[in-house]
Design a protein around this motif. Structure first.
Motif, PDB file in Angstrom:
ATOM      1  N   PHE A  94       0.827  -1.203   0.000  1.00  0.00           N
ATOM      2  CA  PHE A  94       0.000   0.000   0.000  1.00  0.00           C
ATOM      3  C   PHE A  94       0.865   1.258   0.000  1.00  0.00           C
ATOM      4  O   PHE A  94       0.600   2.211  -0.735  1.00  0.00           O
ATOM      5  CB  PHE A  94      -0.928  -0.011   1.211  1.00  0.00           C
ATOM      6  N   ALA A  95       1.921   1.263   0.824  1.00  0.00           N
ATOM      7  CA  ALA A  95       2.830   2.412   0.856  1.00  0.00           C
ATOM      8  C   ALA A  95       3.519   2.597  -0.496  1.00  0.00           C
ATOM      9  O   ALA A  95       3.719   3.722  -0.963  1.00  0.00           O
ATOM     10  CB  ALA A  95       3.864   2.242   1.963  1.00  0.00           C
ATOM     11  N   ALA A  96       3.869   1.477  -1.143  1.00  0.00           N
ATOM     12  CA  ALA A  96       4.516   1.553  -2.460  1.00  0.00           C
ATOM     13  C   ALA A  96       3.560   2.112  -3.506  1.00  0.00           C
ATOM     14  O   ALA A  96       3.977   2.844  -4.416  1.00  0.00           O
ATOM     15  CB  ALA A  96       5.016   0.178  -2.879  1.00  0.00           C
ATOM     16  N   SER A  97       2.265   1.778  -3.389  1.00  0.00           N
ATOM     17  CA  SER A  97       1.289   2.284  -4.361  1.00  0.00           C
ATOM     18  C   SER A  97       1.120   3.796  -4.265  1.00  0.00           C
ATOM     19  O   SER A  97       0.672   4.436  -5.222  1.00  0.00           O
ATOM     20  CB  SER A  97      -0.063   1.605  -4.152  1.00  0.00           C
ATOM     21  N   LEU A  98       1.480   4.377  -3.114  1.00  0.00           N
ATOM     22  CA  LEU A  98       1.399   5.831  -2.925  1.00  0.00           C
ATOM     23  C   LEU A  98       2.729   6.525  -3.210  1.00  0.00           C
ATOM     24  O   LEU A  98       2.829   7.738  -3.060  1.00  0.00           O
ATOM     25  CB  LEU A  98       0.960   6.149  -1.495  1.00  0.00           C
ATOM     26  N   GLY A  99       3.742   5.752  -3.600  1.00  0.00           N
ATOM     27  CA  GLY A  99       5.034   6.346  -3.921  1.00  0.00           C
ATOM     28  C   GLY A  99       5.853   6.729  -2.720  1.00  0.00           C
ATOM     29  O   GLY A  99       6.712   7.621  -2.809  1.00  0.00           O
ATOM     30  N   LEU A 100       5.655   6.064  -1.576  1.00  0.00           N
ATOM     31  CA  LEU A 100       6.360   6.417  -0.339  1.00  0.00           C
ATOM     32  C   LEU A 100       7.506   5.467  -0.020  1.00  0.00           C
ATOM     33  O   LEU A 100       7.991   5.448   1.113  1.00  0.00           O
ATOM     34  CB  LEU A 100       5.371   6.442   0.828  1.00  0.00           C
ATOM     35  N   VAL A 101       7.919   4.671  -0.985  1.00  0.00           N
ATOM     36  CA  VAL A 101       9.077   3.780  -0.791  1.00  0.00           C
ATOM     37  C   VAL A 101      10.177   4.209  -1.766  1.00  0.00           C
ATOM     38  O   VAL A 101       9.907   4.855  -2.778  1.00  0.00           O
ATOM     39  CB  VAL A 101       8.697   2.306  -1.030  1.00  0.00           C
ATOM     40  N   PRO A 102      11.440   3.875  -1.501  1.00  0.00           N
ATOM     41  CA  PRO A 102      12.537   4.326  -2.365  1.00  0.00           C
ATOM     42  C   PRO A 102      12.472   3.710  -3.769  1.00  0.00           C
ATOM     43  O   PRO A 102      12.046   2.569  -3.945  1.00  0.00           O
ATOM     44  CB  PRO A 102      13.793   3.852  -1.621  1.00  0.00           C
ATOM     45  N   ARG A 103      12.874   4.497  -4.744  1.00  0.00           N
ATOM     46  CA  ARG A 103      13.118   3.941  -6.074  1.00  0.00           C
ATOM     47  C   ARG A 103      14.399   3.123  -6.007  1.00  0.00           C
ATOM     48  O   ARG A 103      15.343   3.470  -5.301  1.00  0.00           O
ATOM     49  CB  ARG A 103      13.269   5.052  -7.118  1.00  0.00           C
ATOM     50  N   GLN A 104      14.429   2.053  -6.762  1.00  0.00           N
ATOM     51  CA  GLN A 104      15.586   1.163  -6.725  1.00  0.00           C
ATOM     52  C   GLN A 104      16.224   1.075  -8.110  1.00  0.00           C
ATOM     53  O   GLN A 104      15.540   0.905  -9.117  1.00  0.00           O
ATOM     54  CB  GLN A 104      15.177  -0.237  -6.257  1.00  0.00           C
ATOM     55  N   TYR A 105      17.544   1.212  -8.127  1.00  0.00           N
ATOM     56  CA  TYR A 105      18.300   1.039  -9.372  1.00  0.00           C
ATOM     57  C   TYR A 105      19.515   0.194  -9.030  1.00  0.00           C
ATOM     58  O   TYR A 105      20.623   0.703  -8.829  1.00  0.00           O
ATOM     59  CB  TYR A 105      18.713   2.390  -9.959  1.00  0.00           C
ATOM     60  N   SER A 106      19.280  -1.116  -8.912  1.00  0.00           N
ATOM     61  CA  SER A 106      20.319  -2.040  -8.452  1.00  0.00           C
ATOM     62  C   SER A 106      20.740  -2.954  -9.592  1.00  0.00           C
ATOM     63  O   SER A 106      19.928  -3.360 -10.419  1.00  0.00           O
ATOM     64  CB  SER A 106      19.805  -2.884  -7.279  1.00  0.00           C
ATOM     65  N   THR A 107      22.008  -3.282  -9.615  1.00  0.00           N
ATOM     66  CA  THR A 107      22.531  -4.191 -10.628  1.00  0.00           C
ATOM     67  C   THR A 107      23.830  -4.803 -10.125  1.00  0.00           C
ATOM     68  O   THR A 107      24.511  -4.224  -9.261  1.00  0.00           O
ATOM     69  CB  THR A 107      22.775  -3.455 -11.968  1.00  0.00           C
ATOM     70  N   GLY A 108      24.181  -5.967 -10.648  1.00  0.00           N
ATOM     71  CA  GLY A 108      25.437  -6.608 -10.279  1.00  0.00           C
ATOM     72  C   GLY A 108      25.546  -6.962  -8.814  1.00  0.00           C
ATOM     73  O   GLY A 108      26.657  -6.980  -8.263  1.00  0.00           O
ATOM     74  N   GLY A 109      24.417  -7.204  -8.158  1.00  0.00           N
ATOM     75  CA  GLY A 109      24.453  -7.531  -6.738  1.00  0.00           C
ATOM     76  C   GLY A 109      24.652  -6.342  -5.827  1.00  0.00           C
ATOM     77  O   GLY A 109      24.798  -6.507  -4.621  1.00  0.00           O
ATOM     78  N   ARG A 110      24.656  -5.139  -6.383  1.00  0.00           N
ATOM     79  CA  ARG A 110      24.858  -3.924  -5.578  1.00  0.00           C
ATOM     80  C   ARG A 110      23.526  -3.193  -5.467  1.00  0.00           C
ATOM     81  O   ARG A 110      22.940  -2.795  -6.484  1.00  0.00           O
ATOM     82  CB  ARG A 110      25.905  -3.035  -6.228  1.00  0.00           C
ATOM     83  N   ASN A 111      23.040  -3.000  -4.249  1.00  0.00           N
ATOM     84  CA  ASN A 111      21.772  -2.322  -4.013  1.00  0.00           C
ATOM     85  C   ASN A 111      21.974  -0.816  -4.028  1.00  0.00           C
ATOM     86  O   ASN A 111      22.866  -0.286  -3.350  1.00  0.00           O
ATOM     87  CB  ASN A 111      21.171  -2.751  -2.671  1.00  0.00           C
ATOM     88  N   ASN A 112      21.147  -0.142  -4.800  1.00  0.00           N
ATOM     89  CA  ASN A 112      21.220   1.307  -4.897  1.00  0.00           C
ATOM     90  C   ASN A 112      19.807   1.853  -4.738  1.00  0.00           C
ATOM     91  O   ASN A 112      18.972   1.717  -5.634  1.00  0.00           O
ATOM     92  CB  ASN A 112      21.804   1.727  -6.250  1.00  0.00           C
TER      93      ASN A 112
END
Length: 340
Positions: free
Chosen positions: A244-262
């Motif tokens: 529900f929080a994600a549907s309102l845009g209240l969680v971080p955007r994620q741009y992760s690759t190569g096993g590295r969380n960003n």
């Protein structure tokens, strides 16, 4: 028509384009109707699953189609776009809707009731009136500044504008005073209309059991609770509070690759109006957070020692959203709620 298992409808103002699939996913129907002919066709069609994009008029049409015994699903347009292949036309859009609806991980929009749509309309009208009042206030600030009068950048400062208009020392032109008086009367009119709308919203909220339970949550006032009743209703379409929080845009955007969380800033997806109200409620709580003796207050105070207040406000809004989901999904109020 007996072989149609899934029907995708691309809606238009006057014309609707239909694509039908059988249980194997093969196209068995391709038609185009106006609104009245579409309802006649749907009434004769054997019960099947009908998928449409969630857009203007979709909730009303979905209720009518559901009354014929069909299972109606509304999909957010951004989840349909990836399935548009090649060129774009109305039948290809309907095909993309069928493709999206056939995927098991597709999420759907809850169909609103008539009461929810009316309540949502009142909220949109109030939001528009508030914007108009802000525009009028900003105009007065700008016009007076052109004549060397600088007011404080607040709404309350507008109440003192009459003092400058009546002061002979300002030497303002008569025609200019008429313009400012017109804007001040416009602000008074808009404020009266906003107050009337808010009174109606509070009356409707008082008659709603869901709205009463939402008011027990910290940071939730009558306007926010009414907006949640209008746009969310029940929380059955969300698996957990984080969804529900994600549907309102209240969680971080994620741009992760190569096993590295960003993790980046909040995604700002979903309903901007509700997200804004939750953030405003979170900031209002933070002003007096020192007086809260419950675990929520201790959690916020601990965050404030380590994080910027803007980040803490987003985190608190996220927490409030999860509490809202728990109240809607589990029943009860915030005081009787188990830890989320």
């Amino acid at each position: 028509m007996n072989t149609v298992s899934l029907l995708g409808i691309d809606q238009g103002k006057n014309r609707h384009h239909l694509i039908g699939h059988d249980r194997s996913g093969h196209r068995t129907l391709q038609k185009q109707f106006n609104r009245s002919r579409l309802l006649e066709f749907a009434a004769k069609l054997p019960a099947c699953t009908i998928a449409m994009e969630s857009c203007g008029g979709s909730h009303c049409l979905a209720r009518k189609l559901a009354s014929f015994g069909h299972t109606v699903r509304l999909i957010a347009p951004q989840h349909v776009k990836p399935y548009v292949s090649g060129n774009k036309n109305d039948f290809i859009d309907a095909e993309a809707i069928c493709e999206a609806a056939s995927r098991p991980r597709t999420r759907y929009v809850t169909i609103k009731t008539v009461e929810q749509q009316v309540l949502s309309t009142e909220h949109r009208l109030r939001e528009a009136l508030v914007h108009q009042r802000t525009q009028a206030i900003n105009r007065i600030h700008g016009f007076l500044l052109e004549f060397g009068i600088s007011l404080a950048p607040t709404k309350a400062a507008i109440a003192h504008a009459h003092e400058y208009l009546d002061d002979p020392a300002t030497d303002l032109p008569v025609r200019f005073k008429i313009v400012i008086e017109y804007l001040l009367k416009d602000i008074q009119r808009l404020s009266a209309e906003i107050k009337t709308l808010e009174m109606h919203l509070r009356e409707e909220l008082a008659a709603s059991d869901v709205g009463t339970r939402l008011l027990s949550i910290p940071g939730i006032g009558p306007i926010t609770a009414s907006a949640l009743v209008a746009d969310v209703g029940d929380a059955s379409s969300f698996h957990c509070g984080r969804d529900f929080a994600a549907s309102l845009g209240l969680v971080p955007r994620q741009y992760s690759t190569g096993g590295r969380n960003n993790l980046l800033g909040i995604s700002k997806r979903g309903d901007k109006h509700i997200r804004t109200l939750l953030l405003q409620g979170a900031r209002a709580m933070m002003i007096r957070i020192g007086k809260r003796k419950d675990p929520l207050g201790a959690w916020v105070r601990d965050l404030l020692t380590r994080k910027h207040p803007n980040k803490v406000a987003c985190a608190l809004a996220n927490k409030i959203a999860r509490i809202i989901w728990a109240v809607l999904a589990r029943g009860g109020s915030y005081s009787t709620l188990e830890p989320v």
